[in-house]
Structure formats: C-alpha cells, structure tokens
Design a protein around this motif. Structure first.
Motif, PDB file in Angstrom:
ATOM      1  N   SER A 195      58.848 -46.523 -29.299  1.00 56.33           N
ATOM      2  CA  SER A 195      59.265 -45.131 -29.165  1.00 56.33           C
ATOM      3  C   SER A 195      60.662 -45.127 -28.576  1.00 56.33           C
ATOM      4  CB  SER A 195      58.291 -44.359 -28.267  1.00 56.33           C
ATOM      5  OG  SER A 195      58.144 -44.980 -27.009  1.00 56.33           O
ATOM      6  N   ASP A 196      61.514 -44.239 -29.099  1.00 60.12           N
ATOM      7  CA  ASP A 196      62.951 -44.350 -28.847  1.00 60.12           C
ATOM      8  C   ASP A 196      63.546 -42.965 -28.612  1.00 60.12           C
ATOM      9  OD1 ASP A 196      65.820 -44.612 -29.272  1.00 60.12           O
ATOM     10  OD2 ASP A 196      65.394 -46.559 -30.158  1.00 60.12           O
ATOM     11  N   GLU A 197      64.291 -42.853 -27.515  1.00 63.48           N
ATOM     12  CA  GLU A 197      65.008 -41.610 -27.230  1.00 63.48           C
ATOM     13  C   GLU A 197      66.501 -41.864 -27.443  1.00 63.48           C
ATOM     14  OE1 GLU A 197      65.301 -38.132 -23.807  1.00 63.48           O
ATOM     15  OE2 GLU A 197      64.369 -40.058 -23.338  1.00 63.48           O
ATOM     16  N   ARG A 198      66.991 -41.586 -28.647  1.00 59.63           N
ATOM     17  CA  ARG A 198      68.390 -41.843 -28.967  1.00 59.63           C
ATOM     18  C   ARG A 198      69.296 -40.863 -28.226  1.00 59.63           C
ATOM     19  NH1 ARG A 198      68.787 -45.451 -33.548  1.00 59.63           N
ATOM     20  NH2 ARG A 198      67.037 -46.844 -33.117  1.00 59.63           N
ATOM     21  N   PRO A 199      70.495 -41.295 -27.859  1.00 58.87           N
ATOM     22  CA  PRO A 199      71.403 -40.435 -27.102  1.00 58.87           C
ATOM     23  C   PRO A 199      71.671 -39.114 -27.821  1.00 58.87           C
ATOM     24  CG  PRO A 199      72.226 -42.691 -27.155  1.00 58.87           C
ATOM     25  CD  PRO A 199      71.063 -42.632 -28.098  1.00 58.87           C
ATOM     26  N   GLY A 200      71.542 -38.019 -27.077  1.00 57.45           N
ATOM     27  CA  GLY A 200      71.867 -36.708 -27.611  1.00 57.45           C
ATOM     28  C   GLY A 200      70.792 -36.073 -28.461  1.00 57.45           C
ATOM     29  N   SER A 201      69.712 -36.829 -28.779  1.00 61.01           N
ATOM     30  CA  SER A 201      68.691 -36.270 -29.665  1.00 61.01           C
ATOM     31  C   SER A 201      67.762 -35.311 -28.934  1.00 61.01           C
ATOM     32  CB  SER A 201      67.868 -37.400 -30.298  1.00 61.01           C
ATOM     33  OG  SER A 201      67.044 -38.025 -29.326  1.00 61.01           O
ATOM     34  N   GLY A 203      60.049 -32.754 -31.383  1.00 60.12           N
ATOM     35  CA  GLY A 203      59.274 -33.061 -30.192  1.00 60.12           C
ATOM     36  C   GLY A 203      59.239 -34.549 -29.894  1.00 60.12           C
ATOM     37  N   ARG A 204      58.116 -34.996 -29.350  1.00 57.76           N
ATOM     38  CA  ARG A 204      58.000 -36.370 -28.884  1.00 57.76           C
ATOM     39  C   ARG A 204      56.894 -37.104 -29.642  1.00 57.76           C
ATOM     40  NH1 ARG A 204      59.593 -37.166 -23.135  1.00 57.76           N
ATOM     41  NH2 ARG A 204      61.061 -35.508 -22.636  1.00 57.76           N
ATOM     42  N   GLN A 205      57.226 -38.272 -30.169  1.00 55.37           N
ATOM     43  CA  GLN A 205      56.252 -39.188 -30.761  1.00 55.37           C
ATOM     44  C   GLN A 205      56.291 -40.467 -29.919  1.00 55.37           C
ATOM     45  OE1 GLN A 205      58.704 -37.747 -33.214  1.00 55.37           O
ATOM     46  NE2 GLN A 205      57.273 -36.052 -33.082  1.00 55.37           N
ATOM     47  N   GLN A 206      55.197 -40.748 -29.227  1.00 55.43           N
ATOM     48  CA  GLN A 206      55.211 -41.796 -28.219  1.00 55.43           C
ATOM     49  C   GLN A 206      54.003 -42.719 -28.336  1.00 55.43           C
ATOM     50  OE1 GLN A 206      56.748 -40.236 -24.186  1.00 55.43           O
ATOM     51  NE2 GLN A 206      55.708 -38.442 -25.024  1.00 55.43           N
ATOM     52  N   GLY A 252      48.853 -54.997 -38.502  1.00 57.97           N
ATOM     53  CA  GLY A 252      48.995 -55.104 -39.948  1.00 57.97           C
ATOM     54  C   GLY A 252      49.828 -53.963 -40.499  1.00 57.97           C
ATOM     55  N   ASP A 253      49.276 -53.242 -41.474  1.00 61.93           N
ATOM     56  CA  ASP A 253      50.008 -52.142 -42.112  1.00 61.93           C
ATOM     57  C   ASP A 253      49.808 -50.801 -41.414  1.00 61.93           C
ATOM     58  OD1 ASP A 253      51.214 -53.648 -44.083  1.00 61.93           O
ATOM     59  OD2 ASP A 253      49.537 -53.436 -45.478  1.00 61.93           O
ATOM     60  N   TRP A 254      48.892 -50.741 -40.464  1.00 62.57           N
ATOM     61  CA  TRP A 254      48.617 -49.457 -39.815  1.00 62.57           C
ATOM     62  C   TRP A 254      49.431 -49.326 -38.525  1.00 62.57           C
ATOM     63  CZ3 TRP A 254      46.397 -45.299 -41.748  1.00 62.57           C
ATOM     64  CH2 TRP A 254      45.504 -45.420 -42.812  1.00 62.57           C
ATOM     65  N   VAL A 255      50.128 -48.205 -38.399  1.00 64.48           N
ATOM     66  CA  VAL A 255      50.855 -47.883 -37.177  1.00 64.48           C
ATOM     67  C   VAL A 255      50.420 -46.492 -36.732  1.00 64.48           C
ATOM     68  CG1 VAL A 255      52.840 -46.981 -38.459  1.00 64.48           C
ATOM     69  CG2 VAL A 255      53.139 -47.699 -36.088  1.00 64.48           C
ATOM     70  N   ALA A 256      50.276 -46.296 -35.426  1.00 63.15           N
ATOM     71  CA  ALA A 256      49.832 -45.006 -34.895  1.00 63.15           C
ATOM     72  C   ALA A 256      50.700 -44.620 -33.711  1.00 63.15           C
ATOM     73  CB  ALA A 256      48.363 -45.076 -34.482  1.00 63.15           C
ATOM     74  N   TRP A 257      50.703 -43.337 -33.415  1.00 59.73           N
ATOM     75  CA  TRP A 257      51.466 -42.837 -32.276  1.00 59.73           C
ATOM     76  C   TRP A 257      50.853 -41.512 -31.835  1.00 59.73           C
ATOM     77  CZ3 TRP A 257      53.186 -43.028 -37.305  1.00 59.73           C
ATOM     78  CH2 TRP A 257      53.396 -41.797 -37.940  1.00 59.73           C
ATOM     79  N   VAL A 258      51.338 -41.008 -30.702  1.00 57.93           N
ATOM     80  CA  VAL A 258      50.895 -39.708 -30.195  1.00 57.93           C
ATOM     81  C   VAL A 258      52.021 -38.702 -30.378  1.00 57.93           C
ATOM     82  CG1 VAL A 258      50.096 -38.407 -28.193  1.00 57.93           C
ATOM     83  CG2 VAL A 258      49.361 -40.773 -28.507  1.00 57.93           C
ATOM     84  N   ASP A 259      51.731 -37.618 -31.076  1.00 58.74           N
ATOM     85  CA  ASP A 259      52.671 -36.520 -31.275  1.00 58.74           C
ATOM     86  C   ASP A 259      52.292 -35.402 -30.312  1.00 58.74           C
ATOM     87  OD1 ASP A 259      53.542 -33.867 -32.492  1.00 58.74           O
ATOM     88  OD2 ASP A 259      54.562 -35.272 -33.835  1.00 58.74           O
TER      89      ASP A 259
END
Length: 290
Positions: free
Chosen positions: A166-172, A197-200, A206-213
């Motif tokens: 999870s990444d908070e790019r400058p200015g975003s 918003g925030r995806q963290q 494997g091929d599955w990736v998950a996150w919290v929105d």
C-alpha cells in the motif's frame, strides 16, 4: 505458500495481550517470552543472541526473518535491521541480511525472496529486497525497486517473485495498492487499484491479491483472470492461502472460497477479534474474551 506463517506468529504474539484469547483450527498451541520469538508447539528460541527485542517475525517453511535491534560501529547504534535464520539447523547462527545505517522494518519472506521497508519516516521509506541463495546470507545483494516516482510504502506482502504494497504517493492524499515483479524489474510498478480513498493492508498468494477499501470493504482480485470478489462492510485485514481468504473483525472470524463465484463468507467463530491468518487448512486469529 507465501508468508502466511509469519502472520500466524504475529497473531500468536498478539494473543498475549490482556483480555484476548487465541483461537486456532487444526494446529497446536504456542507461547512467547519477552525478547524471543517462539515456534509453534514447544518453546524454542530462534535466536537468543540479542539483548534487544526481536519483533515482526515472518516464516516460510524452515526460514525465518525478523526485525532485530543492534549497534554496529560506523553504521549507527540501536538500529532496527532484518535478520534471517534457517531453523532446520539450530547450530547455525542468525545472520543480518543487509548491513545498513538506516532502519529496516516489516520483513516478509516467501521462498527465496525477502523484502522489507527501509527508512524512518513515510517520505523516506523505500522497499528493499534480496534473494536467498549462494552467498546469501553472508553477502546479500541489496536491491531497490528503482522507480521513477519513488514509492512510499505502508504495508507489504510477498508471494513468489511478487511484492505488493500500500502506497501513499506524494500529493495524492490517497493510499493505493501496487505490485512489483522482481523477475521483471524493467516493468516497474504496476498499479493494482487506485479507487478514491484508501486501499490498505494488502495480502497476496499466487494470482490472488486482496486489500481493504475504506468504502467497499475487503476486495480480492485474480491477477490472471481479473475476477474480483468483494466483502462489503468488512474492515478486517485479509490473509490468503491458495484460493481461500480469511479475515476477522468485530463480528467474528470468516472464510471465503475465492475460486467459487457463488460461495458466501463462512463464519468460523462469532467471537470478534483481529489478526486472522491462514495457511492451507489452518486458520488462526486473536479473539476477544467474553
């Protein structure tokens, strides 16, 4: 398998907090002592060679990484650094993977890939990684992602040759999820999701990736097919093993079969908690008492 057993150990350590009860399906118990990390089952210190606390362990098979604090002349005092040990050889001492004067944090391991976050504050934090093999540990190559727009990682996960974070790019003003393939570094970072918003708290296997929105709840996506599953309203941090995803929140611990589009979340326990983790058919989480 990626780094799930590291998450198991983290969950077990959190279980020592007051008013919490550790629940686990299909496996043994564990305990911890201050300053050490212990294996499941009998108490076995991975390495007692440090006076400072050893924290944030992660494990894959017999390989363990963790954050340990040490002082090295010319490289700073009381710096957090990533350590490694093959627990199949108890006589073999732990090794520092990459010597740095900058703090290292949140190590993750899967197979030969070890990644961590390096830096003290968000603007300066970067992802580093190395590959275990001949000469490493001992003389490990310190790799960075080398992105044209530097990453600002918060949480990371690894699987195979993939690093997700999870990444908070400058200015975003937002937090998004990115992927980097260490087998194809020239491709740079790949944006997985950039919804408002925030995806963290990403997880990958494997091929599955998950996150919290923070609006949509837990979201899982298959990187090959782009199939997507969603658990609206849940803010529990996900963990994935194969096609199974687990999480726990105030309503209990849950399991979802990602391979079946018709499947619904299965409640494993009605006791609320946190820090659920899964590996194969084993699920562990910290449940609230009462």
């Amino acid at each position: 398998m990626f780094h799930n057993w590291g998450g198991v150990l983290r969950a077990l350590l959190l279980a020592l907090l007051p008013f919490a009860l550790l629940l686990i399906f299909y496996t043994g118990s564990a305990r911890a002592s201050s300053g050490y990390e212990w294996l499941l089952g009998p108490q076995n210190p991975i390495w007692g060679g440090m006076d400072e606390p050893q924290q944030i362990p992660d494990i894959d098979s017999d390989r363990v990484v963790w954050m340990g604090r040490s002082s090295i002349p010319g490289f700073g005092n009381n710096r957090d650094r990533v350590y490694y040990k093959d627990i199949s050889d108890p006589a073999n001492p732990a090794s520092m993977l990459v010597l740095s004067s900058v703090a290292q944090d949140k190590p993750r391991i899967d197979g030969d890939l070890v990644a961590w976050v390096q830096g003290l504050t968000i603007p300066d934090k970067r992802i580093h990684y190395t590959t275990l093999g001949p000469g490493c540990p001992g003389s490990c190559t310190d790799n960075t992602l080398g992105l044209s727009t530097p990453e600002q990682p918060r949480d990371i996960a690894v699987s195979g040759s993939y690093i997700v974070w999870s990444d908070e790019r400058p200015g975003s003003g937002e937090i998004d999820v990115y992927l980097f393939d260490t087998n194809n570094p020239g491709a740079g970072d790949q944006l997985i999701v950039s919804d408002p918003g925030r995806q963290q708290y990403p997880a990958i296997d494997g091929d599955w990736v998950a996150w919290v929105d923070d609006t949509d709840g837990i979201v899982a996506r298959n990187l090959s097919t782009q199939e997507q599953r969603q658990v609206p309203g849940s803010m529990g941090h996900p963990s994935i093993s194969g096609h199974l995803m687990t999480w726990s929140d105030s309503s209990g611990a849950w399991l979802l079969d990602l391979s079946d589009p018709q499947s619904q979340p299965r409640q494993l326990s009605g006791r609320g908690g946190i820090q659920a983790d899964i590996d194969a058919d084993k699920v562990v989480w910290r449940a609230d008492s009462g």
